[in-house]
Design a protein around this motif. Sequence first.
Motif, PDB file in Angstrom:
ATOM      1  N   VAL A 214       0.859  -1.177   0.000  1.00  0.00           N
ATOM      2  CA  VAL A 214       0.000   0.000   0.000  1.00  0.00           C
ATOM      3  C   VAL A 214       0.897   1.229   0.000  1.00  0.00           C
ATOM      4  O   VAL A 214       2.044   1.181   0.457  1.00  0.00           O
ATOM      5  CB  VAL A 214      -0.934   0.014   1.239  1.00  0.00           C
ATOM      6  N   SER A 215       0.391   2.315  -0.543  1.00  0.00           N
ATOM      7  CA  SER A 215       1.110   3.586  -0.541  1.00  0.00           C
ATOM      8  C   SER A 215       0.212   4.656   0.059  1.00  0.00           C
ATOM      9  O   SER A 215      -0.952   4.774  -0.343  1.00  0.00           O
ATOM     10  CB  SER A 215       1.498   3.991  -1.964  1.00  0.00           C
ATOM     11  N   PHE A 216       0.741   5.413   1.006  1.00  0.00           N
ATOM     12  CA  PHE A 216      -0.042   6.488   1.613  1.00  0.00           C
ATOM     13  C   PHE A 216       0.411   7.839   1.094  1.00  0.00           C
ATOM     14  O   PHE A 216       1.608   8.112   0.980  1.00  0.00           O
ATOM     15  CB  PHE A 216       0.062   6.444   3.136  1.00  0.00           C
ATOM     16  N   GLY A 217      -0.568   8.676   0.759  1.00  0.00           N
ATOM     17  CA  GLY A 217      -0.306  10.056   0.383  1.00  0.00           C
ATOM     18  C   GLY A 217      -0.584  10.938   1.589  1.00  0.00           C
ATOM     19  O   GLY A 217       0.045  10.791   2.635  1.00  0.00           O
ATOM     20  N   HIS A 218      -1.550  11.824   1.463  1.00  0.00           N
ATOM     21  CA  HIS A 218      -1.864  12.699   2.595  1.00  0.00           C
ATOM     22  C   HIS A 218      -2.465  11.918   3.749  1.00  0.00           C
ATOM     23  O   HIS A 218      -3.134  10.887   3.545  1.00  0.00           O
ATOM     24  CB  HIS A 218      -2.811  13.816   2.150  1.00  0.00           C
ATOM     25  N   ILE A 219      -2.202  12.419   4.963  1.00  0.00           N
ATOM     26  CA  ILE A 219      -2.686  11.782   6.192  1.00  0.00           C
ATOM     27  C   ILE A 219      -3.313  12.852   7.080  1.00  0.00           C
ATOM     28  O   ILE A 219      -2.693  13.892   7.351  1.00  0.00           O
ATOM     29  CB  ILE A 219      -1.533  11.072   6.935  1.00  0.00           C
ATOM     30  N   VAL A 220      -4.532  12.586   7.517  1.00  0.00           N
ATOM     31  CA  VAL A 220      -5.269  13.508   8.381  1.00  0.00           C
ATOM     32  C   VAL A 220      -5.321  12.908   9.782  1.00  0.00           C
ATOM     33  O   VAL A 220      -6.022  11.917  10.014  1.00  0.00           O
ATOM     34  CB  VAL A 220      -6.711  13.733   7.878  1.00  0.00           C
ATOM     35  N   ALA A 221      -4.577  13.478  10.719  1.00  0.00           N
ATOM     36  CA  ALA A 221      -4.665  13.026  12.116  1.00  0.00           C
ATOM     37  C   ALA A 221      -5.964  13.553  12.733  1.00  0.00           C
ATOM     38  O   ALA A 221      -6.649  14.411  12.157  1.00  0.00           O
ATOM     39  CB  ALA A 221      -3.461  13.527  12.903  1.00  0.00           C
ATOM     40  N   ASN A 222      -6.299  13.070  13.911  1.00  0.00           N
ATOM     41  CA  ASN A 222      -7.563  13.475  14.546  1.00  0.00           C
ATOM     42  C   ASN A 222      -7.691  14.988  14.696  1.00  0.00           C
ATOM     43  O   ASN A 222      -8.779  15.548  14.537  1.00  0.00           O
ATOM     44  CB  ASN A 222      -7.690  12.818  15.922  1.00  0.00           C
ATOM     45  N   TYR A 223      -6.575  15.662  14.987  1.00  0.00           N
ATOM     46  CA  TYR A 223      -6.677  17.108  15.164  1.00  0.00           C
ATOM     47  C   TYR A 223      -7.071  17.804  13.864  1.00  0.00           C
ATOM     48  O   TYR A 223      -7.670  18.871  13.868  1.00  0.00           O
ATOM     49  CB  TYR A 223      -5.376  17.698  15.733  1.00  0.00           C
ATOM     50  N   GLY A 224      -6.735  17.193  12.718  1.00  0.00           N
ATOM     51  CA  GLY A 224      -7.104  17.768  11.436  1.00  0.00           C
ATOM     52  C   GLY A 224      -8.570  17.578  11.096  1.00  0.00           C
ATOM     53  O   GLY A 224      -9.119  18.311  10.258  1.00  0.00           O
ATOM     54  N   LEU A 225      -9.221  16.614  11.735  1.00  0.00           N
ATOM     55  CA  LEU A 225     -10.637  16.358  11.464  1.00  0.00           C
ATOM     56  C   LEU A 225     -11.528  17.510  11.925  1.00  0.00           C
ATOM     57  O   LEU A 225     -12.660  17.650  11.467  1.00  0.00           O
ATOM     58  CB  LEU A 225     -11.078  15.068  12.160  1.00  0.00           C
ATOM     59  N   LYS A 226     -10.990  18.334  12.812  1.00  0.00           N
ATOM     60  CA  LYS A 226     -11.786  19.452  13.336  1.00  0.00           C
ATOM     61  C   LYS A 226     -11.971  20.552  12.295  1.00  0.00           C
ATOM     62  O   LYS A 226     -12.913  21.351  12.391  1.00  0.00           O
ATOM     63  CB  LYS A 226     -11.111  20.032  14.588  1.00  0.00           C
ATOM     64  N   THR A 227     -11.066  20.616  11.315  1.00  0.00           N
ATOM     65  CA  THR A 227     -11.109  21.729  10.367  1.00  0.00           C
ATOM     66  C   THR A 227     -11.227  21.293   8.908  1.00  0.00           C
ATOM     67  O   THR A 227     -11.527  22.124   8.049  1.00  0.00           O
ATOM     68  CB  THR A 227      -9.839  22.594  10.508  1.00  0.00           C
ATOM     69  N   ILE A 228     -10.977  20.021   8.596  1.00  0.00           N
ATOM     70  CA  ILE A 228     -11.008  19.593   7.209  1.00  0.00           C
ATOM     71  C   ILE A 228     -12.424  19.702   6.643  1.00  0.00           C
ATOM     72  O   ILE A 228     -13.407  19.451   7.337  1.00  0.00           O
ATOM     73  CB  ILE A 228     -10.471  18.149   7.048  1.00  0.00           C
ATOM     74  N   THR A 229     -12.511  20.108   5.393  1.00  0.00           N
ATOM     75  CA  THR A 229     -13.796  20.247   4.709  1.00  0.00           C
ATOM     76  C   THR A 229     -13.913  19.172   3.631  1.00  0.00           C
ATOM     77  O   THR A 229     -12.898  18.601   3.208  1.00  0.00           O
ATOM     78  CB  THR A 229     -13.906  21.621   4.044  1.00  0.00           C
ATOM     79  N   PRO A 230     -15.122  18.888   3.155  1.00  0.00           N
ATOM     80  CA  PRO A 230     -15.265  17.919   2.063  1.00  0.00           C
ATOM     81  C   PRO A 230     -14.443  18.292   0.840  1.00  0.00           C
ATOM     82  O   PRO A 230     -13.824  17.423   0.212  1.00  0.00           O
ATOM     83  CB  PRO A 230     -16.770  17.957   1.770  1.00  0.00           C
ATOM     84  N   ASN A 231     -14.398  19.581   0.491  1.00  0.00           N
ATOM     85  CA  ASN A 231     -13.614  19.999  -0.675  1.00  0.00           C
ATOM     86  C   ASN A 231     -12.122  19.784  -0.467  1.00  0.00           C
ATOM     87  O   ASN A 231     -11.408  19.397  -1.399  1.00  0.00           O
ATOM     88  CB  ASN A 231     -13.890  21.462  -1.010  1.00  0.00           C
TER      89      ASN A 231
END
Length: 280
Positions: A214-231
Amino acid sequence: MNLILASKSDVASVNLHDTLLELGSWEQTGIFDSNPIWSLTKDYNFFCNTNTQMAMIGDLHINAENIDVRWEKETGKKINILAFLSRHKAASGTPSLTVHPIGNWGVAEYGGSDNDVSHTSPSEMSGLLFELYKTAPDGYQICLEATHHGPYVETPTFFIEIGSSPDRWELKEPAEAIAKAILNFEPSKGPKLVGIGGGHYAPRFTEALFSHEVSFGHIVANYGLKTITPNLLKKALSVSSADGIYLHRKGMPKSALREMILLAEKENIRIFRQSDLTPR
């Protein structure tokens, strides 16, 4: 061409730059930011070949906004993949070798743009980390990190770091491990995924990478879930050339997990599980 870029303002970066010069076959072919441009004189792997160059800038990497545009303007060469050599600092002081993509899920406090992420290169970044997993010095934590900090670039980019405290940054052993990995790694196989959930050091995604193709690109940790948008999530998938997402289900708040599953269903984003991956 691929570019390896160091910073004169970062002692770990200078250490890695100098170690690569020692272990590889290079010749000086120009000047950039008042420092030599070095070009490889033989092929080592798909990433390090006679089309690969290395240079150094005076400022810290996180402040090198649009450095890829400047490079192309001044040298006339377009960068395929950009790899930054860097230090890593953590309060724990844990000896570590890390790689990560760049961007910001919210406010850009350390370079880059607010609520935006750069292009990344999952197969190369993951392949490099897997090579480090096989060859790193004893006692070092080898891991992915969640997407964070700048600079903003359009070129597929990742950071390679020695951590986590100043007493490690100038050591030869970790620098040689990284330099040898850069010269010898192969791209990781398997689907390209965006990892979502868990802590900053991405334990679930690092573990999956070491055990499965498997190859991982971007990674969103839990703290990023507070601000990430669908776009922004859709952009992260796009600039990672991702086939879907991989959730750290046990590492996420249940409410966030439910919201992400609903979003993926709404946007027709495939959710991968470990059972969808091929064991190494």
